[in-house]
Design an enzyme around this catalytic site. Structure first.
Site, short mmCIF file in Angstrom:
data_model
loop_
_atom_site.label_atom_id
_atom_site.label_comp_id
_atom_site.label_asym_id
_atom_site.label_seq_id
_atom_site.Cartn_x
_atom_site.Cartn_y
_atom_site.Cartn_z
N HIS A 193 0.88 -1.18 -0.01
CA HIS A 193 -0.05 -0.07 -0.02
C HIS A 193 1.02 1.32 0.11
O HIS A 193 0.39 2.32 0.12
CB HIS A 193 -1.05 -0.13 0.86
CG HIS A 193 -1.71 -1.08 1.13
ND1 HIS A 193 -1.41 -2.33 1.99
CD2 HIS A 193 -3.06 -1.51 0.74
CE1 HIS A 193 -2.42 -3.34 1.61
NE2 HIS A 193 -3.36 -2.66 0.91
N CYS A 220 -0.36 -8.09 -0.97
CA CYS A 220 -1.61 -7.95 -1.82
C CYS A 220 -1.18 -7.67 -3.30
O CYS A 220 -0.05 -7.54 -3.65
CB CYS A 220 -2.40 -6.86 -1.23
SG CYS A 220 -4.08 -6.69 -1.86
#
Ligand code: GLN
Ligand code: ZN
Length: 768
Positions: A702, A734
């Site tokens: 992120h 992710c």
């Protein structure tokens, strides 16, 4: 007279005008004044619309430039100390700095944003209020009063809406002290706001207290009494109402009904059983606001059923003590069906967004106040649609219904336990210890986005578009080979969104042009609508997986979105239990899994990032949800041979309380987000020995920061203290689609290096 009432209206504007305005302001393209007048015009439009539709109790202060809890933190002066250096900024810029963080390298300022978290079990996210131990609150903004006056100037006497003091405290965070100690100081500010509202001419005020649905203990009960005794003292002739929603009040209902307020709002869509209890327990001075129109879902109401509930209440309370309302604020549904010209007309007829829901509330109220004759036509038209929907061929697919009924326990089981599968898979794929892989997506570059936009607007042919995608996939495969990853992915270039991509290919789904809802700040989502039985007419991903696999000898993972995530990120049909809808999606994914396997794809990942967020609000409902959710995943994945390796992926940490259910999904390999709270995840594995293989993310995708291989070595070594080396995978947190290639390249290279270092250390004799 019964009152037609609304609890809150979407604030993004019918075409996401607010998003454009706010983002334009952040980018320096428009000035504060312009943004403020945009806000005013959205508010005006909303008020006028509701007035015209026949709503008597129209909310104000439901507007926000970012989030209504953040507005409240500002209102009561709960501004964390770290934002003090920003006093030189305008109030608006300080507000956005709290929401988004603030960086000014020239001044040496780097201040993190306030935490954001999910608003109950909706897809909206709020900015978490922060409290200090001896926090003293003070009036920091007059927004609620200003907006009331704006409407008053237009001749509309609104009901200002404020998050109630108890929920505001409950939803905020304050570590190491009892938040209720702050109540007296908080109430002083609320009282000031209230008395100014009264002075300004407000005649009713709504306090939203959704946190009460979590259960009311003795302490909260006392705090509620203290708060509302104080506030009703200030407000004397003014009607105070307390709004509760998303669940029933359970055993706390009676105590809320006995608070010294004029009205209590109950969500009868989530918990209709509250009505009868409330009718017997409500003191004579109390009115009830009945949430009979679903404020969270997009289906047209069955007006006659809603009307019967209200009529029942009126038979006990009389018309004057009843308000008709949506179940909760309409923040959670899109603004309007106007302009949805591409919708299948039959399906379109079944829908109601915020504007249409407001009209339903007004109609039900009219039926009460002016008699059934006054709405005969509208009710008849509604009944025709509701009846026709019940038998629509579009909804029911007999084959799917039959198949769902025939789901047998054996279909939820892999052929052999993981210990056996692991050996067969080891012989098949010859992966090293600590195999490296990624979560699926690679950067969605401008070139990909532009090609997709051109394809959608017919400026680029299908074959032209696919050429772009193929070259992108080839680039991604070559890159992964080059840096030495073990299990490759194709990069998901063909997908704009991990749910929409599948929804578009499944039957039973429709998509709107403009059905946006606010997710957080300026971010909006446009959830697909599941209206009917779900089936998969043709393979959805096989072609791309096959192409990617044809480019390399290394295994390429097939990539699917799991049934729970597809369900949770859509508007779901309300004419059958969600569990059944989920099983139908699971069967469709099962078909895809089987086809991928038949096509030679030996490793298949089914993402379930939404498993945790699907948890019901009430803990007592968790076991049942987890049981069908796990079954759905197993149904989607258990059809394969032992050789086929099933992966899954989850994000948004805090897995500790559901880790056993995650284990029960029986995926061969799971990759999990963990780098933002590494220790927390590791704690979970100290208590619970995860049975299969697992890759806790070794770096946070992120952030644009490129991690060093050294820090990833440390992360891996820490992980090895709780996870068996035979079971550990190495991967990021992710998917990489929001990152740039300049970040992804060095980060993944460092990750592969880190895996090599840890591998080498582990293979040294005497070192474990
Ligand atoms: N496979 C998806 C991706 O890599 C997973 C996204 C997610 O977990 N939200 O983008
Ligand atoms: Zn993820």
């Amino acid at each position: 007279m019964a009152i037609a009432s609304n609890l809150g209206f979407p604030r993004i504007g019918p075409k996401r005008e607010l998003k454009k305005g706010v983002e334009g302001y952040w980018a320096g393209k428009i000035k504060e004044q312009e943004l403020r007048s945009l806000g005013l015009s959205i508010r005006k439009e909303n008020w006028l619309f509701q007035q015209k539709a026949g709503i008597v109790q129209i909310p104000s202060n439901d507007f926000s430039f970012y989030d209504h809890l953040l507005d409240t933190s500002i209102m009561v002066g709960a501004i964390p100390v770290r934002y003090r250096p920003l006093a030189h900024l305008s109030a608006l810029d300080q507000y956005f700095a709290m929401a988004r963080g603030y960086n000014d390298s020239a001044k040496g300022l780097a201040i993190v944003a306030a935490e954001m978290t999910k608003w109950f079990d909706t897809n909206y996210h709020y900015i978490v209020p922060e409290f200090e131990k001896d926090q003293q609150f003070s009036l920091g903004s007059t927004k609620a009063i200003d907006e009331f006056l704006e409407a008053k100037e237009m001749g509309i006497l609104t009901t200002p809406v404020l998050p109630g003091p108890i929920s505001f405290l409950a939803l905020g965070k304050g570590v190491g002290f009892d938040k209720y100690n702050l109540l007296p100081s908080l109430l002083c500010v609320y009282a000031q706001v209230l008395s100014r509202l009264v002075q300004a001419g407000a005649q009713s005020i709504q306090f939203d207290e959704p946190a009460l649905v979590f259960g009311i203990d003795k302490k909260m009960e006392a705090a509620l009494l203290q708060a509302y005794t104080a506030l009703s003292g200030v407000a004397k002739p003014v009607r105070i109402s307390i709004a509760t929603y998303f669940e029933g009040l359970g055993s706390g209902l009676e105590s809320v009904l006995n608070l010294p307020v004029s009205c209590v709002h109950l969500d009868l869509v989530a918990a209709s059983e509250q009505l009868e209890i409330a009718l017997t327990k409500a003191p004579e001075s109390l009115s009830l606001s009945l949430g009979v129109v679903d404020g969270r879902n997009i289906w047209r109401s069955d007006l006659s059923t809603a009307y019967q509930l209200v009529k029942r209440a009126v038979s006990v309370l009389g018309t004057d003590r009843v308000a008709v309302a949506p179940s909760c604020s309409l923040l959670h549904v899109p603004v309007s069906l106007d302009g949805e010209t591409d919708l299948d007309p039959e399906v379109g007829g079944w829908l109601a967004f915020a504007r249409e829901k407001v009209a339903e509330v007004a109609l039900i109220t009219r039926a009460i106040n002016e008699g059934e004759d006054s709405v005969r036509e509208e009710f008849a038209a509604n009944k025709r649609i509701i009846d026709q929907k019940k038998i629509s061929k579009k909804i029911y697919n007999q084959a799917v219904q039959k198949r769902t009924k025939e789901v047998a326990p054996a279909m939820l089981l892999r052929k052999s336990p993981h210990s056996v599968r692991k050996e067969v898979q080891a012989e098949t794929y010859h992966l090293p210890t600590f195999p490296t892989t990624t979560i699926g997506s690679f950067p969605q570059t401008n070139a990909i986005r532009e090609a997709r936009a051109a394809y959608k607007s017919s400026d680029l042919s299908q074959s032209g578009y696919e050429t772009v995608l193929r070259s992108e996939i080839e680039k991604v495969i070559r890159f992964q080979e080059e840096i030495g990853l073990d299990v490759l992915v194709h990069g998901e270039a063909e997908r704009n969104d991990m749910v929409e991509y599948f929804g578009e290919q499944l039957s039973g789904f429709v998509f709107t042009k403009n059905g946006w809802v606010q997710s957080y700040g300026s971010r909006c989502v446009k959830p697909p609508i599941i209206f009917g039985d779900v089936a998969r007419p043709t393979p959805m991903t096989v072609r791309w997986a096959r192409f990617a696999q044809s480019l390399t000898k290394l295994p390429v993972k097939g990539m699917l979105t799991g049934p729970i995530t597809i369900l949770k990120w859509s508007f779901v049909r309300n004419d059958q239990p969600v569990r059944d809808t989920c099983l139908q999606i699971a069967l469709a994914i099962r078909d895809e899994v089987r086809d991928l396997e038949a096509d030679g794809i030996g490793i298949i990942q089914i993402d379930e990032p939404a498993l945790r967020e699907g948890l019901p609000l009430l803990r007592s409902r968790w076991p049942s949800y987890l049981s069908w959710a796990v079954d759905a995943f197993r149904l989607a994945t258990s059809c394969v041979s032992d050789k086929t390796q099933i992966h899954t992926h989850m994000c948004y940490a805090e897995f500790n309380d559901i880790i056993e259910s995650i284990g029960a999904m029986d995926a061969d390999v799971i990759s999990m987000e963990s780098s933002r709270s590494q220790m927390e995840l590791l704690n979970a594995f100290t208590k619970f020995k995860y049975p299969n293989e697992i890759g806790p993310g070794v770096y946070d995708i992120h952030s644009p920061r490129v991690p060093s291989k050294e820090e990833m070595v440390v992360a891996l070594q820490q992980t090895l203290t709780v996870i068996d080396p035979k079971n550990l995978w190495v991967n990021p947190d992710c998917g990489l689609k929001t990152r740039k290639w300049e970040e992804v390249r060095p980060a993944l290279l460092a990750m592969v290096e880190a895996a090599k270092i840890v591998r080498a250390a582990a293979s040294k004799p005497g070192v474990s």
